[in-house]
Design a protein around this motif. Sequence first.
Motif, PDB file in Angstrom:
ATOM      1  N   ARG A 105       0.862  -1.204   0.000  1.00  0.00           N
ATOM      2  CA  ARG A 105       0.000   0.000   0.000  1.00  0.00           C
ATOM      3  C   ARG A 105       0.883   1.233   0.000  1.00  0.00           C
ATOM      4  NH1 ARG A 105      -2.819   2.276   4.912  1.00  0.00           N
ATOM      5  NH2 ARG A 105      -1.584   0.658   5.909  1.00  0.00           N
ATOM      6  N   TYR A 156       0.369   5.561   0.367  1.00  0.00           N
ATOM      7  CA  TYR A 156      -0.534   6.701   0.528  1.00  0.00           C
ATOM      8  C   TYR A 156       0.285   7.960   0.739  1.00  0.00           C
ATOM      9  CZ  TYR A 156       0.044   5.777   5.592  1.00  0.00           C
ATOM     10  OH  TYR A 156       0.554   5.552   6.843  1.00  0.00           O
ATOM     11  N   ARG A 216      -1.268  14.888  13.247  1.00  0.00           N
ATOM     12  CA  ARG A 216      -1.638  13.584  12.720  1.00  0.00           C
ATOM     13  C   ARG A 216      -0.870  12.514  13.487  1.00  0.00           C
ATOM     14  NH1 ARG A 216      -4.462  14.400   7.734  1.00  0.00           N
ATOM     15  NH2 ARG A 216      -4.663  12.122   7.868  1.00  0.00           N
ATOM     16  N   GLY A 217      -1.234  11.274  13.236  1.00  0.00           N
ATOM     17  CA  GLY A 217      -0.571  10.187  13.954  1.00  0.00           C
ATOM     18  C   GLY A 217      -1.252   9.976  15.288  1.00  0.00           C
ATOM     19  N   HIS A 226      -0.715   7.501  17.311  1.00  0.00           N
ATOM     20  CA  HIS A 226      -1.042   6.084  17.395  1.00  0.00           C
ATOM     21  C   HIS A 226       0.232   5.267  17.205  1.00  0.00           C
ATOM     22  CE1 HIS A 226      -1.637   6.852  12.935  1.00  0.00           C
ATOM     23  NE2 HIS A 226      -0.707   5.921  12.955  1.00  0.00           N
ATOM     24  N   HIS A 281       1.282   1.078  15.650  1.00  0.00           N
ATOM     25  CA  HIS A 281       0.762  -0.108  14.963  1.00  0.00           C
ATOM     26  C   HIS A 281       1.209  -1.364  15.686  1.00  0.00           C
ATOM     27  CE1 HIS A 281      -1.187   1.683  11.531  1.00  0.00           C
ATOM     28  NE2 HIS A 281      -0.225   2.597  11.527  1.00  0.00           N
ATOM     29  N   GLN A 320       6.168   0.345   8.023  1.00  0.00           N
ATOM     30  CA  GLN A 320       6.016   1.442   7.065  1.00  0.00           C
ATOM     31  C   GLN A 320       7.349   2.179   6.925  1.00  0.00           C
ATOM     32  OE1 GLN A 320       1.782   3.253   7.232  1.00  0.00           O
ATOM     33  NE2 GLN A 320       2.552   3.406   9.303  1.00  0.00           N
ATOM     34  N   HIS A 355       3.775   7.340  17.186  1.00  0.00           N
ATOM     35  CA  HIS A 355       4.309   8.436  16.367  1.00  0.00           C
ATOM     36  C   HIS A 355       3.303   9.571  16.219  1.00  0.00           C
ATOM     37  CE1 HIS A 355       2.793   5.322  13.566  1.00  0.00           C
ATOM     38  NE2 HIS A 355       2.363   6.325  12.825  1.00  0.00           N
ATOM     39  N   TYR A 389      -4.792  -1.498   4.678  1.00  0.00           N
ATOM     40  CA  TYR A 389      -5.326  -0.796   5.849  1.00  0.00           C
ATOM     41  C   TYR A 389      -6.164  -1.746   6.712  1.00  0.00           C
ATOM     42  CZ  TYR A 389      -8.183   2.292   8.660  1.00  0.00           C
ATOM     43  OH  TYR A 389      -8.811   2.897   9.699  1.00  0.00           O
ATOM     44  N   TYR A 404      -4.302  -0.664  14.653  1.00  0.00           N
ATOM     45  CA  TYR A 404      -3.948   0.620  15.280  1.00  0.00           C
ATOM     46  C   TYR A 404      -4.139   0.556  16.788  1.00  0.00           C
ATOM     47  CZ  TYR A 404      -4.082   3.118  10.765  1.00  0.00           C
ATOM     48  OH  TYR A 404      -3.841   3.575   9.490  1.00  0.00           O
ATOM     49  N   ARG A 430      -4.666   3.491  19.405  1.00  0.00           N
ATOM     50  CA  ARG A 430      -4.838   4.947  19.380  1.00  0.00           C
ATOM     51  C   ARG A 430      -4.897   5.562  20.773  1.00  0.00           C
ATOM     52  NH1 ARG A 430      -5.670   7.133  14.278  1.00  0.00           N
ATOM     53  NH2 ARG A 430      -6.315   5.688  12.637  1.00  0.00           N
TER      54      ARG A 430
HETATM   55  C1  T46 Z   1       0.377   6.173   9.939  1.00  0.00           C
HETATM   56  C2  T46 Z   1       0.617   7.608   9.642  1.00  0.00           C
HETATM   57  C3  T46 Z   1       2.025   7.899   9.253  1.00  0.00           C
HETATM   58  C4  T46 Z   1      -7.979   4.418   5.416  1.00  0.00           C
HETATM   59  O1  T46 Z   1      -9.180   4.134   5.298  1.00  0.00           O
HETATM   60  N1  T46 Z   1      -7.034   3.760   4.693  1.00  0.00           N
HETATM   61  C5  T46 Z   1      -5.695   4.040   4.798  1.00  0.00           C
HETATM   62  O2  T46 Z   1      -4.869   3.392   4.107  1.00  0.00           O
HETATM   63  C6  T46 Z   1      -5.296   5.074   5.706  1.00  0.00           C
HETATM   64  C7  T46 Z   1      -3.815   5.409   5.839  1.00  0.00           C
HETATM   65  C8  T46 Z   1      -6.250   5.735   6.415  1.00  0.00           C
HETATM   66  N2  T46 Z   1      -7.566   5.417   6.269  1.00  0.00           N
HETATM   67  C9  T46 Z   1      -8.583   6.187   7.021  1.00  0.00           C
HETATM   68  C10 T46 Z   1      -8.580   5.944   8.536  1.00  0.00           C
HETATM   69  C11 T46 Z   1      -9.077   7.258   9.076  1.00  0.00           C
HETATM   70  O3  T46 Z   1     -10.489   7.247   9.101  1.00  0.00           O
HETATM   71  O4  T46 Z   1      -8.301   7.574   6.868  1.00  0.00           O
HETATM   72  C12 T46 Z   1      -8.618   8.284   8.026  1.00  0.00           C
HETATM   73  C13 T46 Z   1      -7.428   9.103   8.511  1.00  0.00           C
HETATM   74  O5  T46 Z   1      -6.394   8.198   8.939  1.00  0.00           O
HETATM   75  P1  T46 Z   1      -5.472   8.497  10.215  1.00  0.00           P
HETATM   76  O6  T46 Z   1      -6.184   9.348  11.184  1.00  0.00           O
HETATM   77  O7  T46 Z   1      -4.945   7.183  10.698  1.00  0.00           O
HETATM   78  O8  T46 Z   1      -4.295   9.349   9.543  1.00  0.00           O
HETATM   79  P2  T46 Z   1      -2.878   9.705  10.177  1.00  0.00           P
HETATM   80  O9  T46 Z   1      -2.247  10.675   9.259  1.00  0.00           O
HETATM   81  O10 T46 Z   1      -2.993  10.047  11.600  1.00  0.00           O
HETATM   82  O11 T46 Z   1      -2.060   8.316  10.080  1.00  0.00           O
HETATM   83  C14 T46 Z   1      -1.634   7.843   8.837  1.00  0.00           C
HETATM   84  C15 T46 Z   1      -1.832   6.320   8.774  1.00  0.00           C
HETATM   85  O12 T46 Z   1      -3.213   6.008   9.034  1.00  0.00           O
HETATM   86  C16 T46 Z   1      -0.983   5.623   9.806  1.00  0.00           C
HETATM   87  O13 T46 Z   1      -0.957   4.223   9.539  1.00  0.00           O
HETATM   88  O14 T46 Z   1       1.267   5.493  10.446  1.00  0.00           O
HETATM   89  O15 T46 Z   1      -0.266   8.145   8.650  1.00  0.00           O
END
Ligand code: T46
Length: 143
Positions: free
Chosen positions: A42, A44, A56-57, A59, A61, A66, A105, A124, A129, A131
């Motif tokens: 994957r 992104y 952001r982050g 959390h 894993h 990654q 992170h 995903y 996660y 959190r």
């Molecule tokens: C990480 C940091 C570096 C999905 O549905 N699919 C995906 O592949 C991803 C990455 C996110 N999502 C959804 C889950 C949440 O509802 O998108 C929304 C925002 O995700 P999140 O709040 O987790 O975003 P970040 O920027 O806090 O974290 C992301 C990655 O989720 C995480 O794995 O390590 O970037």
Amino acid sequence: MRLPKIKVKNSGVVKCQFFNDFPDGNLVIAEGRRNIPFPIKRVYFINHLFNKKAHRGWHAHKKLEQIIFCVNGHFRLTLDDGRTKQTINFDNPYYGLRLGPRLWHTMTRFSPDCVILVLASDYYRASDYIRDYGEFKKFIRRQ
Ligand code: T46
């Protein structure tokens, strides 16, 4: 600028292959199972970071591997393995950082032009996660 020496567990610096095609730009290459230490399932990216207060982050894993890149601009990445914490001003597009499992992170202080690229070892899964910081501490104690 090179990234600093990484002190936390489950992280480290990944160097990409780099071609300086001056005056026609740079070419930077990441290959799964070569300089990226896992098959990539994957990809992104995160952009439009215009909100100065964006964070952001926050959390960790459980299993996911990654590699995170800051391909444009800069931001502040804080890594916490439960014992050691390290803050990195990430502004170098030629190096990636490993975000391995069990690594809390957080990402803050994004420049408005910041673009973050992430290569992940799996699809995903919300269940991967953690959190809640208290849960994270409990999780690493159980390992
Ligand atoms: C990480 C940091 C570096 C999905 O549905 N699919 C995906 O592949 C991803 C990455 C996110 N999502 C959804 C889950 C949440 O509802 O998108 C929304 C925002 O995700 P999140 O709040 O987790 O975003 P970040 O920027 O806090 O974290 C992301 C990655 O989720 C995480 O794995 O390590 O970037």
